[in-house]
Design a protein around this motif. Structure first.
Motif, PDB file in Angstrom:
ATOM      1  N   TYR A 281       1.142  -0.999   0.303  1.00 51.36           N
ATOM      2  CA  TYR A 281       0.006  -0.536   0.003  1.00 51.36           C
ATOM      3  C   TYR A 281       0.846   1.208   0.086  1.00 51.36           C
ATOM      4  CZ  TYR A 281       1.343   0.364   5.082  1.00 51.36           C
ATOM      5  OH  TYR A 281       2.335   0.182   6.038  1.00 51.36           O
ATOM      6  N   ALA A 282       0.446   2.299  -0.024  1.00 51.27           N
ATOM      7  CA  ALA A 282       0.365   3.511  -0.102  1.00 51.27           C
ATOM      8  C   ALA A 282       0.513   4.693   0.872  1.00 51.27           C
ATOM      9  CB  ALA A 282       1.007   4.409  -1.365  1.00 51.27           C
ATOM     10  N   ILE A 283       1.323   5.445   1.706  1.00 56.64           N
ATOM     11  CA  ILE A 283       1.134   6.219   2.357  1.00 56.64           C
ATOM     12  C   ILE A 283       1.389   8.083   1.394  1.00 56.64           C
ATOM     13  CG2 ILE A 283       1.233   8.006   4.379  1.00 56.64           C
ATOM     14  CD1 ILE A 283      -0.457   5.645   5.221  1.00 56.64           C
ATOM     15  N   VAL A 284       0.662   8.747   1.355  1.00 52.58           N
ATOM     16  CA  VAL A 284       0.943   9.752   0.856  1.00 52.58           C
ATOM     17  C   VAL A 284       0.004  10.758   1.634  1.00 52.58           C
ATOM     18  CG1 VAL A 284      -0.617  10.924  -1.819  1.00 52.58           C
ATOM     19  CG2 VAL A 284      -0.538   7.898  -1.907  1.00 52.58           C
ATOM     20  N   ARG A 285       1.519  11.817   1.317  1.00 50.76           N
ATOM     21  CA  ARG A 285       1.114  12.850   2.015  1.00 50.76           C
ATOM     22  C   ARG A 285       0.805  14.492   1.168  1.00 50.76           C
ATOM     23  NH1 ARG A 285       4.642   9.634   5.676  1.00 50.76           N
ATOM     24  NH2 ARG A 285       3.355   9.246   7.347  1.00 50.76           N
ATOM     25  N   LEU A 286      -0.240  15.174   1.534  1.00 50.42           N
ATOM     26  CA  LEU A 286      -0.689  16.440   0.793  1.00 50.42           C
ATOM     27  C   LEU A 286      -0.063  17.431   2.202  1.00 50.42           C
ATOM     28  CD1 LEU A 286      -3.289  15.218  -1.082  1.00 50.42           C
ATOM     29  CD2 LEU A 286      -0.407  14.780  -2.095  1.00 50.42           C
ATOM     30  N   TRP A 287       0.673  18.631   1.341  1.00 51.51           N
ATOM     31  CA  TRP A 287       0.491  19.446   2.149  1.00 51.51           C
ATOM     32  C   TRP A 287       0.079  20.856   1.273  1.00 51.51           C
ATOM     33  CZ3 TRP A 287       4.150  15.766   2.279  1.00 51.51           C
ATOM     34  CH2 TRP A 287       5.131  15.863   3.092  1.00 51.51           C
ATOM     35  N   ALA A 288      -0.207  21.746   1.966  1.00 50.66           N
ATOM     36  CA  ALA A 288      -1.323  22.918   1.646  1.00 50.66           C
ATOM     37  C   ALA A 288      -0.760  23.681   0.800  1.00 50.66           C
ATOM     38  CB  ALA A 288      -1.728  23.805   3.176  1.00 50.66           C
ATOM     39  N   ASP A 289       0.527  23.617   0.491  1.00 49.92           N
ATOM     40  CA  ASP A 289       1.184  24.712  -0.464  1.00 49.92           C
ATOM     41  C   ASP A 289       1.536  23.971  -1.773  1.00 49.92           C
ATOM     42  OD1 ASP A 289       2.800  23.219   0.464  1.00 49.92           O
ATOM     43  OD2 ASP A 289       4.136  24.304   0.660  1.00 49.92           O
ATOM     44  N   GLY A 290       0.615  22.148  -1.666  1.00 48.43           N
ATOM     45  CA  GLY A 290       0.614  21.933  -2.916  1.00 48.43           C
ATOM     46  C   GLY A 290       1.872  20.653  -3.228  1.00 48.43           C
ATOM     47  N   ARG A 291       3.351  20.957  -2.190  1.00 51.79           N
ATOM     48  CA  ARG A 291       4.065  19.566  -1.830  1.00 51.79           C
ATOM     49  C   ARG A 291       3.593  18.358  -1.409  1.00 51.79           C
ATOM     50  NH1 ARG A 291       6.734  21.193   3.202  1.00 51.79           N
ATOM     51  NH2 ARG A 291       4.946  22.850   3.297  1.00 51.79           N
ATOM     52  N   SER A 292       3.905  16.762  -1.866  1.00 49.41           N
ATOM     53  CA  SER A 292       3.952  16.184  -2.201  1.00 49.41           C
ATOM     54  C   SER A 292       4.062  15.226  -1.411  1.00 49.41           C
ATOM     55  CB  SER A 292       2.597  15.595  -3.408  1.00 49.41           C
ATOM     56  OG  SER A 292       3.423  15.679  -3.991  1.00 49.41           O
ATOM     57  N   ASP A 293       4.745  13.784  -1.032  1.00 52.04           N
ATOM     58  CA  ASP A 293       5.220  12.903  -0.366  1.00 52.04           C
ATOM     59  C   ASP A 293       4.555  10.873  -0.270  1.00 52.04           C
ATOM     60  OD1 ASP A 293       7.839  11.928   0.029  1.00 52.04           O
ATOM     61  OD2 ASP A 293       5.974  10.676   1.470  1.00 52.04           O
ATOM     62  N   SER A 294       5.086  10.063  -1.570  1.00 53.50           N
ATOM     63  CA  SER A 294       4.672   8.891  -1.448  1.00 53.50           C
ATOM     64  C   SER A 294       5.176   8.344  -1.640  1.00 53.50           C
ATOM     65  CB  SER A 294       3.524   8.818  -3.152  1.00 53.50           C
ATOM     66  OG  SER A 294       3.150   7.673  -3.184  1.00 53.50           O
ATOM     67  N   GLN A 295       4.604   7.332  -0.439  1.00 47.70           N
ATOM     68  CA  GLN A 295       5.910   6.080   0.238  1.00 47.70           C
ATOM     69  C   GLN A 295       4.779   4.944  -0.208  1.00 47.70           C
ATOM     70  OE1 GLN A 295       7.903   6.227   3.717  1.00 47.70           O
ATOM     71  NE2 GLN A 295       8.675   8.820   3.491  1.00 47.70           N
ATOM     72  N   TYR A 296       5.537   4.183  -0.798  1.00 46.12           N
ATOM     73  CA  TYR A 296       5.097   3.042  -0.976  1.00 46.12           C
ATOM     74  C   TYR A 296       5.792   1.015   0.282  1.00 46.12           C
ATOM     75  CZ  TYR A 296       3.446  -1.290  -3.271  1.00 46.12           C
ATOM     76  OH  TYR A 296       2.586  -2.902  -3.515  1.00 46.12           O
ATOM     77  N   HIS A 297       4.268   0.783   0.885  1.00 48.29           N
ATOM     78  CA  HIS A 297       5.053   0.214   2.063  1.00 48.29           C
ATOM     79  C   HIS A 297       4.339  -1.271   1.481  1.00 48.29           C
ATOM     80  CE1 HIS A 297       5.615   3.729   5.287  1.00 48.29           C
ATOM     81  NE2 HIS A 297       4.984   4.174   4.187  1.00 48.29           N
ATOM     82  N   PRO A 298       5.416  -2.299   1.543  1.00 51.95           N
ATOM     83  CA  PRO A 298       5.070  -3.655   0.943  1.00 51.95           C
ATOM     84  C   PRO A 298       4.865  -4.145   1.936  1.00 51.95           C
ATOM     85  CG  PRO A 298       7.678  -2.933   0.302  1.00 51.95           C
ATOM     86  CD  PRO A 298       7.262  -1.883   1.392  1.00 51.95           C
ATOM     87  N   VAL A 299       3.774  -5.440   2.709  1.00 52.59           N
ATOM     88  CA  VAL A 299       3.666  -6.504   3.254  1.00 52.59           C
ATOM     89  C   VAL A 299       4.149  -7.868   3.342  1.00 52.59           C
ATOM     90  CG1 VAL A 299       1.589  -4.792   3.440  1.00 52.59           C
ATOM     91  CG2 VAL A 299       1.065  -6.776   2.194  1.00 52.59           C
ATOM     92  N   PRO A 300       3.667  -8.537   4.043  1.00 45.86           N
ATOM     93  CA  PRO A 300       5.036  -9.752   4.219  1.00 45.86           C
ATOM     94  C   PRO A 300       3.208 -10.883   3.243  1.00 45.86           C
ATOM     95  CG  PRO A 300       3.800  -9.363   6.291  1.00 45.86           C
ATOM     96  CD  PRO A 300       3.942  -7.717   5.192  1.00 45.86           C
ATOM     97  N   TYR A 301       3.447 -11.578   2.947  1.00 45.59           N
ATOM     98  CA  TYR A 301       2.988 -12.526   2.391  1.00 45.59           C
ATOM     99  C   TYR A 301       2.140 -13.499   3.048  1.00 45.59           C
ATOM    100  CZ  TYR A 301       1.245 -16.384  -0.341  1.00 45.59           C
ATOM    101  OH  TYR A 301       0.719 -17.253  -1.450  1.00 45.59           O
TER     102      TYR A 301
END
Length: 302
Positions: A281-301
């Motif tokens: 899954y991904a955690i996406v962070r958004l800031w009011a000024d338009g900055r963004s960050d997306s990080q993908y997190h693997p999970v165990p099978y």
């Protein structure tokens, strides 16, 4: 803007995956949040896609375990964005009414209760609608999927935390003329300086889709509608089950891997991954000024 990467904190290594991949520790305390700017993001989004919930492979129990761990490790999540293929498959010609009902029942009983209390936005995936029923049947097509997901329309716009959010229905790997006209009108009405989050099931543009032949048809037209905006645009999608992130002008594209990985099966590498992308899954962070960050997190099978 910060680059997308894999969060390495409080995750277990999996030697069978490519070096540098990490796994969500289901039993660990809440993991440390990804490095962010001193000011807090206005939106911290759980982007989940291609859940493909099904009764086989112990998928319901495994999915519940994964979701519980996600919420424990990311208590700052304040929006869930599900970009489709919520159920395993309803779209094939041999799928019966009973099979469709069975899959949505599992979705209602195992996925949604864990997300209760969080605002959630849904896009429709290509495997979500049932097409094999008789013409005029209430279960056939998009209205039934909208009913099961609790959305009023297959595509819509909303606003959260100062970000404009548009959810499109490109589950047939394109958008029709009516939807395209609606999109043009909607974009024209938006404040030009408002950052925009665009969610689709099939990528508008992605290296993952280029590699695996899965980008939508006519995506260039949508990119050309987005590029003139003066504010940042973040485009989230799934469908490919392969993770890739890229930038083009003011647009950040994130095609994220599937929560189900290889449809809850062992896959080519016997660890649940699909073409070297682990389930996650991904955690996406958004800031009011338009900055963004997306990080993908693997999970165990398992």
């Amino acid at each position: 803007m910060q680059e997308s990467n894999l969060n390495r904190r409080n995750f277990l290594s999996l030697s069978a995956l490519a070096a540098g991949a990490t796994l969500l520790n289901m039993d660990s305390p809440a993991s440390a949040a990804a490095p962010v700017a001193a000011d807090a993001p206005v939106l911290t989004i759980l982007h989940m896609t291609d859940t493909h919930i099904r009764p086989e492979h112990d998928a319901p129990a495994r999915c519940q375990k994964i979701l519980a761990a996600i919420l424990k490790n990311h208590p700052d999540i304040n929006l869930v964005l599900n970009t489709g293929d919520s159920i395993y498959a309803a779209d094939y010609g041999h799928i019966t009414r009973e099979r469709v009902e069975e899959q949505w029942k599992i979705w209602d009983e195992t996925v949604m209760p864990l997300l209760k209390g969080l605002p959630i936005l849904h896009a429709i995936g290509n495997h979500d609608p049932w097409w094999a029923g008789p013409e005029g049947d209430a279960m056939v097509g998009y209205p039934y999927v909208c009913k099961r997901l609790g959305i009023e329309s297959p595509y819509y716009a909303t606003r959260r935390g100062g970000w404009e959010i548009i959810v499109l229905n490109n589950s047939k790997a394109s958008v029709d003329a009516d939807q395209l006209a609606w999109l043009e009108k909607t974009l024209t009405a938006l404040p030009p300086n408002a950052p925009l989050l665009l969610a689709t099931h099939v990528p508008i543009f992605s290296l993952a889709g280029t590699y695996d032949s899965g980008n939508m048809s006519g995506g260039k037209k949508l990119v050309d509608l987005l590029a003139p905006r003066t504010a940042a645009v973040v485009a989230l999608s799934g469908h490919i089950h392969i993770q890739s992130s890229e930038s083009l002008w003011n647009i950040r594209f994130h095609c994220n891997g599937a929560l189900s990985g290889s449809w809850w099966e062992p896959g080519e590498q016997q660890v649940g991954s699909y073409k070297r992308t682990p389930m996650g899954y991904a955690i996406v962070r958004l800031w009011a000024d338009g900055r963004s960050d997306s990080q993908y997190h693997p999970v165990p099978y398992k």
